[in-house]
Design a protein around this motif. Structure first.
Motif, PDB file in Angstrom:
ATOM      1  N   LEU A 110       0.546  -1.218   0.148  1.00  0.00           N
ATOM      2  CA  LEU A 110      -0.245  -0.078   0.376  1.00  0.00           C
ATOM      3  C   LEU A 110       1.223   1.096  -0.394  1.00  0.00           C
ATOM      4  O   LEU A 110       1.839   1.276   0.475  1.00  0.00           O
ATOM      5  CB  LEU A 110      -0.530   0.016   1.211  1.00  0.00           C
ATOM      6  CG  LEU A 110      -2.089  -0.765   1.878  1.00  0.00           C
ATOM      7  CD1 LEU A 110      -2.581  -0.602   2.687  1.00  0.00           C
ATOM      8  CD2 LEU A 110      -2.925   0.264   0.324  1.00  0.00           C
ATOM      9  N   VAL A 111       0.269   2.126  -1.144  1.00  0.00           N
ATOM     10  CA  VAL A 111       1.237   3.402  -0.911  1.00  0.00           C
ATOM     11  C   VAL A 111      -0.223   4.712  -0.272  1.00  0.00           C
ATOM     12  O   VAL A 111      -0.348   4.800  -0.553  1.00  0.00           O
ATOM     13  CB  VAL A 111       2.084   4.608  -2.205  1.00  0.00           C
ATOM     14  CG1 VAL A 111       2.815   5.307  -1.976  1.00  0.00           C
ATOM     15  CG2 VAL A 111       2.262   2.647  -3.068  1.00  0.00           C
ATOM     16  N   VAL A 112       0.609   5.111   0.920  1.00  0.00           N
ATOM     17  CA  VAL A 112      -0.240   5.565   1.803  1.00  0.00           C
ATOM     18  C   VAL A 112      -0.221   7.197   1.562  1.00  0.00           C
ATOM     19  O   VAL A 112       1.099   7.480   1.865  1.00  0.00           O
ATOM     20  CB  VAL A 112      -0.328   5.151   3.472  1.00  0.00           C
ATOM     21  CG1 VAL A 112      -1.406   5.880   4.238  1.00  0.00           C
ATOM     22  CG2 VAL A 112      -0.271   3.503   3.451  1.00  0.00           C
ATOM     23  N   CYS A 144      -8.940   1.087   2.940  1.00  0.00           N
ATOM     24  CA  CYS A 144      -7.303   0.801   2.912  1.00  0.00           C
ATOM     25  C   CYS A 144      -7.075   0.836   4.742  1.00  0.00           C
ATOM     26  O   CYS A 144      -6.413  -0.623   5.002  1.00  0.00           O
ATOM     27  CB  CYS A 144      -6.082   1.875   3.160  1.00  0.00           C
ATOM     28  SG  CYS A 144      -6.167   3.517   3.286  1.00  0.00           S
ATOM     29  N   ARG A 145      -8.472   1.510   5.650  1.00  0.00           N
ATOM     30  CA  ARG A 145      -7.730   1.058   6.893  1.00  0.00           C
ATOM     31  C   ARG A 145      -8.525  -0.349   7.244  1.00  0.00           C
ATOM     32  O   ARG A 145      -8.612  -0.950   7.961  1.00  0.00           O
ATOM     33  CB  ARG A 145      -8.596   2.314   7.633  1.00  0.00           C
ATOM     34  CG  ARG A 145      -7.557   3.162   8.034  1.00  0.00           C
ATOM     35  CD  ARG A 145      -8.183   4.693   8.800  1.00  0.00           C
ATOM     36  NE  ARG A 145      -7.344   4.112  10.244  1.00  0.00           N
ATOM     37  CZ  ARG A 145      -8.496   3.824  11.327  1.00  0.00           C
ATOM     38  NH1 ARG A 145      -9.639   4.414  11.198  1.00  0.00           N
ATOM     39  NH2 ARG A 145      -7.899   3.570  12.404  1.00  0.00           N
ATOM     40  N   ALA A 146      -9.668  -0.593   6.580  1.00  0.00           N
ATOM     41  CA  ALA A 146      -9.778  -2.149   6.038  1.00  0.00           C
ATOM     42  C   ALA A 146      -9.151  -3.417   6.256  1.00  0.00           C
ATOM     43  O   ALA A 146      -9.099  -4.366   7.042  1.00  0.00           O
ATOM     44  CB  ALA A 146     -11.607  -2.437   5.648  1.00  0.00           C
ATOM     45  N   GLY A 150      -4.048  -1.115  10.727  1.00  0.00           N
ATOM     46  CA  GLY A 150      -2.894  -0.316  11.996  1.00  0.00           C
ATOM     47  C   GLY A 150      -2.741   1.318  11.846  1.00  0.00           C
ATOM     48  O   GLY A 150      -2.535   1.988  12.474  1.00  0.00           O
ATOM     49  N   LEU A 151      -2.773   1.488  10.032  1.00  0.00           N
ATOM     50  CA  LEU A 151      -3.396   2.700   9.362  1.00  0.00           C
ATOM     51  C   LEU A 151      -3.462   3.768  10.437  1.00  0.00           C
ATOM     52  O   LEU A 151      -5.299   3.734  10.809  1.00  0.00           O
ATOM     53  CB  LEU A 151      -3.031   2.482   8.391  1.00  0.00           C
ATOM     54  CG  LEU A 151      -2.866   1.965   7.233  1.00  0.00           C
ATOM     55  CD1 LEU A 151      -3.439   1.898   6.023  1.00  0.00           C
ATOM     56  CD2 LEU A 151      -1.047   2.596   6.999  1.00  0.00           C
ATOM     57  N   ALA A 152      -3.365   5.101  10.622  1.00  0.00           N
ATOM     58  CA  ALA A 152      -4.464   6.224  11.543  1.00  0.00           C
ATOM     59  C   ALA A 152      -5.586   6.521  10.847  1.00  0.00           C
ATOM     60  O   ALA A 152      -5.546   6.757   9.423  1.00  0.00           O
ATOM     61  CB  ALA A 152      -3.393   6.621  11.538  1.00  0.00           C
ATOM     62  N   PRO A 153      -6.348   7.281  11.760  1.00  0.00           N
ATOM     63  CA  PRO A 153      -7.001   7.525  11.249  1.00  0.00           C
ATOM     64  C   PRO A 153      -7.280   8.771   9.996  1.00  0.00           C
ATOM     65  O   PRO A 153      -7.824   8.815   9.059  1.00  0.00           O
ATOM     66  CB  PRO A 153      -8.246   8.325  12.085  1.00  0.00           C
ATOM     67  CG  PRO A 153      -7.760   7.360  13.787  1.00  0.00           C
ATOM     68  CD  PRO A 153      -5.701   6.246  13.277  1.00  0.00           C
ATOM     69  N   PRO A 319       0.897   4.269  13.682  1.00  0.00           N
ATOM     70  CA  PRO A 319       1.193   4.918  14.733  1.00  0.00           C
ATOM     71  C   PRO A 319       1.801   4.012  16.016  1.00  0.00           C
ATOM     72  O   PRO A 319       2.827   3.856  16.598  1.00  0.00           O
ATOM     73  CB  PRO A 319      -0.251   5.422  15.369  1.00  0.00           C
ATOM     74  CG  PRO A 319      -0.887   5.713  14.557  1.00  0.00           C
ATOM     75  CD  PRO A 319      -0.555   5.027  13.787  1.00  0.00           C
ATOM     76  N   GLU A 320       1.441   3.050  15.741  1.00  0.00           N
ATOM     77  CA  GLU A 320       1.994   1.682  16.743  1.00  0.00           C
ATOM     78  C   GLU A 320       3.424   1.763  16.671  1.00  0.00           C
ATOM     79  O   GLU A 320       4.609   0.705  17.480  1.00  0.00           O
ATOM     80  CB  GLU A 320       1.063   0.698  16.177  1.00  0.00           C
ATOM     81  CG  GLU A 320       0.086  -0.214  17.460  1.00  0.00           C
ATOM     82  CD  GLU A 320      -1.410  -1.150  16.233  1.00  0.00           C
ATOM     83  OE1 GLU A 320      -0.140  -1.950  16.150  1.00  0.00           O
ATOM     84  OE2 GLU A 320      -2.195  -0.844  16.602  1.00  0.00           O
TER      85      GLU A 320
END
Ligand code: GLY
Length: 400
Positions: A110-112, A144-146, A150-153, A319-320
């Motif tokens: 994933l390119v975020v 992408c968060r689904a 762990g991706l930030a909101p 963030p983790e």
């Protein structure tokens, strides 16, 4: 001989002459040497340090031609896609032959976009990827968060590249070393090649320190950023190269915790590779964060700025990352040509070949480079797709 003793007293070549001498036991040199030995050639590899001690040992192992596609590099992208296509079979063969893990995984990337500016930039990249017919899909923040909870909101969407993957370069080097030896190839570490031997316009062998020499019908230079230094610098057509430093962090996921992401995550400022779990032993998950791009000659120091920048860039999307245990920070030197594309093929005196200058794509291109080099060693013509990567293309910049 135990590995340590081998390092202090490198053994001598067992023959006086070889079909092929390879200079450099990084992922490129070892892949070429293994494939050449499998093809029936007698092969000797000289390594100035230990296998994978150069850029390979610091590489993250991204197999990500789509994620790393860049404007104006269409010929290189073509090569990178071919390279990616070979990795599944290459890793499977290596693992089966040696019983050793390679860390190969094809879970996609994933390119975020960490913010609005990133989103604009990634929309442009996605348009470019689609124009080229690449398998890349735009995902909303929710989508992408689904996939990666762990991706930030705050992330502003992402490009999903399901065909990208990864490998563990240090595991690959261990397996390649074993595979080379079981195919009858020889590897001498802690022995630097000091000069090429030539006669009548062709290469006839190499001389290494410790007064070791070996005659050879062909010599392949795969010494990464050192491929045009020392004894290789003069009169042999070395391509122009510069070292591009990359700092990289390794972190450990605490026992009983899940890694911050499963897939390879990239942002415009860093990439995050999760290793381990199944197939890579009991060490648990490791997270690798890379990498800076710095042009400072042969400097491999790790800087506070480099470490801080990578951690900040990773933590803004995952963030983790802040909870992980920091294990190490290292720097490697990518071998880079003036156009950042590799130098693969014949160059200089007859019998001399080059496989260097792979810049950000050494691990990705190792299986393909090995295939192309073995075809050339068999006497084949230079295939048209290699013309753009001809080691001679920088004639005017040649080291003399
Ligand atoms: N391919 C990633 C890097 O060179 O940093």
């Amino acid at each position: 001989m135990p590995a340590e003793a081998e390092h202090i007293h490198p053994p001598a070549p067992t023959r006086s002459a070889y079909d092929l001498v390879v200079i450099g036991a990084g992922v490129i040199g070892l892949s070429c040497a293994w494939r050449a030995a499998q093809a029936g050639l007698s092969v000797l590899v000289f390594e100035r340090d230990a296998p994978g001690a150069g850029a390979t040992g610091v590489a993250a192992g991204m197999l990500a031609p789509i994620t790393e596609a860049d404007f104006g590099e269409e010929a290189l992208l073509e090569l990178n896609l071919r390279g990616r296509g070979l990795w599944g079979g290459f890793a499977a063969e290596l693992e089966e032959l040696t019983g050793m893990a390679s860390g190969y995984a094809d879970g996609g990337a994933l390119v975020v976009a960490a913010d609005r500016d990133d989103r604009e930039e990634l929309h442009r990249l996605h348009d470019f990827q689609r124009r080229l017919g690449l398998d890349a899909t735009w995902l909303t923040t929710r989508e992408c968060r689904a996939l990666e909870p762990g991706l930030a909101p705050r992330v502003g969407g992402a490009i999903l590249a399901p065909q990208d993957g990864q490998v563990n370069p240090r595991a690959v080097v261990r397996a390649l070393t074993a595979a080379l030896r079981s195919a009858g190839g020889e590897l001498i570490c802690a022995a630097e090649v000091t000069s090429l031997e030539t006669a009548g316009g062709r290469v006839t062998g190499v001389r290494a320190d410790g007064d070791r020499s070996a005659a050879a019908s062909a010599v392949l230079v795969a010494a990464g950023a050192w491929s045009n230094g020392g004894g290789l610098a003069s009169g042999c057509g070395a391509p122009a190269l510069r070292p591009v430093k990359g700092q990289l962090l390794e972190l450990r996921v605490r026992r009983g915790h899940l890694p911050p992401a499963e897939r390879l995550i990239r942002t415009p400022r860093c990439y995050i590779v999760t290793r381990g779990g199944s197939g890579e032993g009991a060490a648990g998950h490791r997270v690798v964060i890379g990498a800076t791009m710095e042009e400072q000659g042969f400097d491999t120091s790790v800087t506070a700025e480099g470490v801080f920048g990578l951690l900040e860039a990773a933590r803004e999307v995952l963030p983790e990352v802040g909870e992980l245990e920091l294990l190490s920070a290292r720097a490697g030197l990518r071998p880079s040509t003036p156009d950042n594309a590799p130098a693969i093929g014949r160059g200089g005196p007859d019998g001399l070949l080059w496989a260097t200058g792979h810049h950000r794509n050494g691990v990705l291109l190792a299986p393909l480079t090995a295939r192309l080099i073995v075809d050339l060693l068999r006497g084949g013509p230079t295939p048209p797709e290699l013309h753009a990567f001809d080691p001679d293309r920088f004639d005017s910049l040649r080291v003399v």
